[in-house]
Scaffold this motif. Structure first.
Motif, mmCIF file in Angstrom:
data_model
loop_
_atom_site.group_PDB
_atom_site.id
_atom_site.type_symbol
_atom_site.label_atom_id
_atom_site.label_comp_id
_atom_site.label_asym_id
_atom_site.label_seq_id
_atom_site.Cartn_x
_atom_site.Cartn_y
_atom_site.Cartn_z
ATOM 1 N N VAL A 110 27.991 28.851 36.594
ATOM 2 C CA VAL A 110 28.097 29.872 35.546
ATOM 3 C C VAL A 110 27.430 31.160 36.027
ATOM 4 C CG1 VAL A 110 27.430 30.540 33.192
ATOM 5 C CG2 VAL A 110 28.271 28.231 33.632
ATOM 6 N N VAL A 111 26.233 31.042 36.608
ATOM 7 C CA VAL A 111 25.520 32.218 37.118
ATOM 8 C C VAL A 111 26.356 32.914 38.186
ATOM 9 C CG1 VAL A 111 23.495 32.986 38.425
ATOM 10 C CG2 VAL A 111 23.222 31.379 36.529
ATOM 11 N N MET A 112 26.903 32.156 39.126
ATOM 12 C CA MET A 112 27.682 32.764 40.204
ATOM 13 C C MET A 112 28.979 33.378 39.691
ATOM 14 S SD MET A 112 27.086 30.519 43.651
ATOM 15 C CE MET A 112 27.990 29.104 43.111
ATOM 16 N N TRP A 113 29.564 32.804 38.648
ATOM 17 C CA TRP A 113 30.821 33.292 38.111
ATOM 18 C C TRP A 113 30.639 34.551 37.279
ATOM 19 C CZ3 TRP A 113 33.037 31.394 32.987
ATOM 20 C CH2 TRP A 113 34.247 32.027 32.693
ATOM 21 N N GLY A 118 43.895 29.623 36.377
ATOM 22 C CA GLY A 118 42.983 30.661 36.827
ATOM 23 C C GLY A 118 42.781 31.727 35.771
ATOM 24 N N TYR A 119 41.657 32.422 35.881
ATOM 25 C CA TYR A 119 41.282 33.487 34.951
ATOM 26 C C TYR A 119 40.625 34.610 35.749
ATOM 27 C CZ TYR A 119 38.534 35.967 31.400
ATOM 28 O OH TYR A 119 37.978 36.939 30.596
ATOM 29 N N GLY A 120 40.922 35.836 35.373
ATOM 30 C CA GLY A 120 40.257 36.971 35.987
ATOM 31 C C GLY A 120 40.421 38.212 35.132
ATOM 32 N N GLU A 121 39.530 39.170 35.360
ATOM 33 C CA GLU A 121 39.541 40.403 34.583
ATOM 34 C C GLU A 121 39.676 41.621 35.487
ATOM 35 O OE1 GLU A 121 36.489 38.673 31.183
ATOM 36 O OE2 GLU A 121 35.837 40.341 32.444
ATOM 37 N N LEU A 122 40.241 42.662 34.922
ATOM 38 C CA LEU A 122 40.263 43.988 35.521
ATOM 39 C C LEU A 122 39.387 44.864 34.649
ATOM 40 C CD1 LEU A 122 44.105 44.263 36.051
ATOM 41 C CD2 LEU A 122 42.400 43.918 37.833
ATOM 42 N N ILE A 165 36.336 36.072 38.068
ATOM 43 C CA ILE A 165 37.470 35.290 38.565
ATOM 44 C C ILE A 165 37.026 33.847 38.738
ATOM 45 C CG2 ILE A 165 39.014 34.988 40.536
ATOM 46 C CD1 ILE A 165 38.823 38.094 40.829
ATOM 47 N N ILE A 166 37.855 32.947 38.197
ATOM 48 C CA ILE A 166 37.548 31.519 38.307
ATOM 49 C C ILE A 166 38.856 30.732 38.299
ATOM 50 C CG2 ILE A 166 37.266 31.207 35.795
ATOM 51 C CD1 ILE A 166 34.940 29.203 36.499
ATOM 52 N N VAL A 167 38.837 29.616 39.005
ATOM 53 C CA VAL A 167 39.980 28.709 39.076
ATOM 54 C C VAL A 167 39.542 27.357 38.515
ATOM 55 C CG1 VAL A 167 41.544 27.509 40.677
ATOM 56 C CG2 VAL A 167 41.005 29.926 41.030
ATOM 57 N N GLY A 223 44.617 27.524 47.271
ATOM 58 C CA GLY A 223 45.233 28.840 47.389
ATOM 59 C C GLY A 223 45.465 29.569 46.086
ATOM 60 N N TRP A 224 45.157 28.918 44.963
ATOM 61 C CA TRP A 224 45.413 29.565 43.668
ATOM 62 C C TRP A 224 44.466 30.735 43.428
ATOM 63 C CZ3 TRP A 224 50.006 28.868 42.490
ATOM 64 C CH2 TRP A 224 50.625 27.617 42.616
ATOM 65 N N GLY A 225 43.257 30.663 43.948
ATOM 66 C CA GLY A 225 42.331 31.787 43.800
ATOM 67 C C GLY A 225 42.871 33.034 44.471
ATOM 68 N N ARG A 226 43.354 32.888 45.681
ATOM 69 C CA ARG A 226 43.920 34.027 46.402
ATOM 70 C C ARG A 226 45.162 34.546 45.687
ATOM 71 N NH1 ARG A 226 44.026 32.963 52.384
ATOM 72 N NH2 ARG A 226 41.839 32.796 51.869
ATOM 73 N N THR A 227 45.988 33.651 45.162
ATOM 74 C CA THR A 227 47.166 34.065 44.406
ATOM 75 C C THR A 227 46.753 34.863 43.179
ATOM 76 O OG1 THR A 227 48.439 32.164 45.171
ATOM 77 C CG2 THR A 227 49.190 33.222 43.135
ATOM 78 N N LEU A 228 45.734 34.392 42.481
ATOM 79 C CA LEU A 228 45.216 35.091 41.306
ATOM 80 C C LEU A 228 44.690 36.474 41.687
ATOM 81 C CD1 LEU A 228 44.273 35.271 38.343
ATOM 82 C CD2 LEU A 228 42.259 33.932 39.008
ATOM 83 N N VAL A 229 43.894 36.540 42.746
ATOM 84 C CA VAL A 229 43.323 37.823 43.181
ATOM 85 C C VAL A 229 44.433 38.797 43.556
ATOM 86 C CG1 VAL A 229 41.954 38.935 44.995
ATOM 87 C CG2 VAL A 229 41.090 36.892 43.842
ATOM 88 N N ARG A 230 45.422 38.334 44.268
ATOM 89 C CA ARG A 230 46.519 39.228 44.658
ATOM 90 C C ARG A 230 47.301 39.707 43.440
ATOM 91 N NH1 ARG A 230 47.980 35.794 50.047
ATOM 92 N NH2 ARG A 230 46.513 36.868 51.417
ATOM 93 N N GLY A 231 47.472 38.842 42.446
ATOM 94 C CA GLY A 231 48.148 39.262 41.216
ATOM 95 C C GLY A 231 47.348 40.297 40.452
#
Length: 169
Positions: free
Chosen positions: A30-33, A68-72, A86-88, A96-104
């Motif tokens: 949680v702290v790292m995320w 996956g979840y991430g914010e802009l 960003i978290i998967v 590879g889903w993290g990289r896919t999420l980041v690229r999206g």
């Protein structure tokens, strides 16, 4: 993950809060995320993030599963966007889903027309650093990182997207 897998990057909906809040598997994660010191993280916390001005949250959906979840975080004054929180899902990590999420998320940030895209990463989050570097992010200048970290609770690793940086992996 293959070319036939159906995936979409969709806007976050309040119904996703319970799922996303349940993904961190430890207090350290949680702290790292997200820098919070609550474990388990309450779903209301994730839902409340959506109220912050300039925040656009998204979920990566694969074959109808939220993975996956991430914010802009948009800052029009500085003409920049930060990819954040960003978290998967635990069972989908390392695929590879993290990289896919980041690229999206990056595609959304670039489409918004901002000049710079940044990220901050907890220094102990080696898997995230590999993922982000693999998506074309590079470490910012040491002095710039130090100035940004002056007001932070942690000495984050700050990254900037470089369009011509070689993506790895």
């Amino acid at each position: 993950m293959d070319g036939r897998t159906r995936m979409e990057l969709l806007p976050f909906a309040p119904a996703h809060a319970d799922t996303v809040a349940g993904w961190p598997v430890s207090a350290q994660e949680v702290v790292m995320w997200c820098g919070r010191r609550e474990f388990p993280l309450p779903a209301r916390t994730v839902a409340e993030w959506q109220r912050d001005e300039g925040v656009q949250a998204h979920v990566l959906v694969v074959e109808a599963d939220v993975v996956g979840y991430g914010e802009l975080w948009f800052d029009a004054e500085e003409d920049e966007v930060e990819l954040a929180r960003i978290i998967v899902a635990p069972g989908r990590r390392g695929s590879g889903w993290g990289r896919t999420l980041v690229r999206g998320l990056l595609a959304h940030a670039v489409a918004a027309g901002h000049a710079d895209v940044f990220m901050r990463v907890h220094p102990l989050n080696a898997a995230a650093l590999r993922c982000y570097r693999g998506a074309g992010f590079v470490t910012v200048d040491t002095d710039l990182a130090a100035s940004w970290n002056a007001a932070q609770p942690t000495a984050y690793v700050w990254l900037r997207h470089e369009a011509d940086a070689p993506a790895t992996g």
